[in-house]
Design a protein around this motif. Sequence first.
Motif, PDB file in Angstrom:
ATOM      1  N   ALA A 297      68.695  77.035  52.739  1.00 14.83           N
ATOM      2  CA  ALA A 297      67.677  76.089  53.191  1.00 14.83           C
ATOM      3  C   ALA A 297      66.533  75.984  52.192  1.00 14.83           C
ATOM      4  O   ALA A 297      66.047  74.881  51.881  1.00 14.83           O
ATOM      5  CB  ALA A 297      67.158  76.503  54.566  1.00 14.83           C
ATOM      6  N   LEU A 298      66.091  77.122  51.662  1.00 18.26           N
ATOM      7  CA  LEU A 298      64.977  77.127  50.714  1.00 18.26           C
ATOM      8  C   LEU A 298      65.306  76.351  49.451  1.00 18.26           C
ATOM      9  O   LEU A 298      64.423  75.719  48.839  1.00 18.26           O
ATOM     10  CB  LEU A 298      64.605  78.562  50.362  1.00 18.26           C
ATOM     11  N   GLU A 299      66.576  76.379  49.041  1.00 18.65           N
ATOM     12  CA  GLU A 299      66.973  75.645  47.839  1.00 18.65           C
ATOM     13  C   GLU A 299      66.716  74.152  47.974  1.00 18.65           C
ATOM     14  O   GLU A 299      66.551  73.452  46.968  1.00 18.65           O
ATOM     15  CB  GLU A 299      68.455  75.896  47.548  1.00 18.65           C
ATOM     16  N   ARG A 300      66.669  73.657  49.199  1.00 23.63           N
ATOM     17  CA  ARG A 300      66.378  72.238  49.440  1.00 23.63           C
ATOM     18  C   ARG A 300      64.972  72.022  49.996  1.00 23.63           C
ATOM     19  O   ARG A 300      64.650  70.948  50.495  1.00 23.63           O
ATOM     20  CB  ARG A 300      67.404  71.637  50.399  1.00 23.63           C
ATOM     21  N   GLY A 301      64.145  73.071  49.921  1.00 23.82           N
ATOM     22  CA  GLY A 301      62.780  72.932  50.360  1.00 23.82           C
ATOM     23  C   GLY A 301      62.576  72.969  51.854  1.00 23.82           C
ATOM     24  O   GLY A 301      61.571  72.456  52.369  1.00 23.82           O
ATOM     25  N   HIS A 302      63.502  73.605  52.588  1.00 24.73           N
ATOM     26  CA  HIS A 302      63.405  73.698  54.036  1.00 24.73           C
ATOM     27  C   HIS A 302      63.230  75.155  54.465  1.00 24.73           C
ATOM     28  O   HIS A 302      63.657  76.081  53.770  1.00 24.73           O
ATOM     29  CB  HIS A 302      64.667  73.142  54.710  1.00 24.73           C
ATOM     30  N   LEU A 303      62.622  75.341  55.623  1.00 30.48           N
ATOM     31  CA  LEU A 303      62.554  76.641  56.261  1.00 30.48           C
ATOM     32  C   LEU A 303      63.459  76.639  57.481  1.00 30.48           C
ATOM     33  O   LEU A 303      63.491  75.646  58.230  1.00 30.48           O
ATOM     34  CB  LEU A 303      61.118  76.966  56.689  1.00 30.48           C
ATOM     35  N   VAL A 304      64.185  77.726  57.689  1.00 32.06           N
ATOM     36  CA  VAL A 304      65.047  77.802  58.865  1.00 32.06           C
ATOM     37  C   VAL A 304      64.223  78.225  60.076  1.00 32.06           C
ATOM     38  O   VAL A 304      63.162  78.845  59.951  1.00 32.06           O
ATOM     39  CB  VAL A 304      66.204  78.806  58.657  1.00 32.06           C
ATOM     40  N   ASP A 305      64.715  77.876  61.240  1.00 35.28           N
ATOM     41  CA  ASP A 305      64.192  78.412  62.491  1.00 35.28           C
ATOM     42  C   ASP A 305      64.867  79.775  62.684  1.00 35.28           C
ATOM     43  O   ASP A 305      66.053  79.849  63.012  1.00 35.28           O
ATOM     44  CB  ASP A 305      64.532  77.458  63.638  1.00 35.28           C
TER      45      ASP A 305
END
Length: 327
Positions: A297-305
């Motif tokens: 997720a971080l590789e695409r600039g997202h944070l997981v729940d």
Amino acid sequence: MPQPPFDPRRRRLLQALGALPAIAPALARSDPLETARTHLYRWPTPANGDALVGRTHVSIVRDGETLHHVARRFDLGYWDILLANPDKDFWLPGDGTPVIVPRRFILPDTPRQGIVINAPELRLYYYGEDGRHVDSHPIGIGRQDWGTPLGTARVTEKIPQPAWYPPASIRAEAAARGERLPREVPPGPDNPLGAYALILDLPGYLIHGTNRPAGVGMRVSHGCVRLYPEDIAALFPQVPRGAPVHLVHQPVKTAWSQGRLWVEAHPLPTDQDYTAKDLRFSERERNAHATRISNEALERGHLVDRNRVAAVLERPTGVPTPVTGYD
């Protein structure tokens, strides 16, 4: 090798499976027109890097069905239906009971060609030669002491109405139980290979039908891959000789779809797992999978729940679940 103490849950399961021949007519309820079944297992091959196919929905138990009946009605296996419905009674769910039908899948991370078998998922995928569709079927695989191998193979031969020649190791196992196996079992209802067999270039390993459909979705074979009779009948004419076969171990699959990261989890069952509560990742496995999911997720600039990730890994349902973004 000494045998472990007999688990009473295993005794109940084996007794129930032993009763299945009495309800075989109900288990065999499948439409004879294969075109009426393709919607159960075929989807357009997703484009643009997407890997999510199918949909999850709810069905109602009817006519005294067990969860096995419901699973076969929707081309699912034992663990498919059990993980998605952990609180339902497998043998007596009750008419009118709503049941989750987990028919949404993340495609395994493999080349999209030929046959793909994901062992932990107990599922086979087949990419049509035209590249436009992917079929998916539940399978039975080898139990722990007769494991199904991993790696890459090819289909070398296709045999309709195969005879079965039990190898010496299987005849010896049967003899230890006080049973005698013939050296050849001709085609027919007593043949465990069913009506069709795909021979692989892995010596002794086949993809075939079965005369015991209750074992589909379980680890019960001597290493071969078995399908429901109606599924091998649909797959057999499509697969050409020389088709590649990818046998993989991907217990946690991920995919980006609709702008979100989805996760689907399938711990590999052991011979001692019988209920949804038995089938779990170890703490070490959960931590490793959670780290990988978070990094993806971080590789695409997202944070997981993190709560969703924990829920997917601590109580796997086999249902793809979004772990980024909001509903």
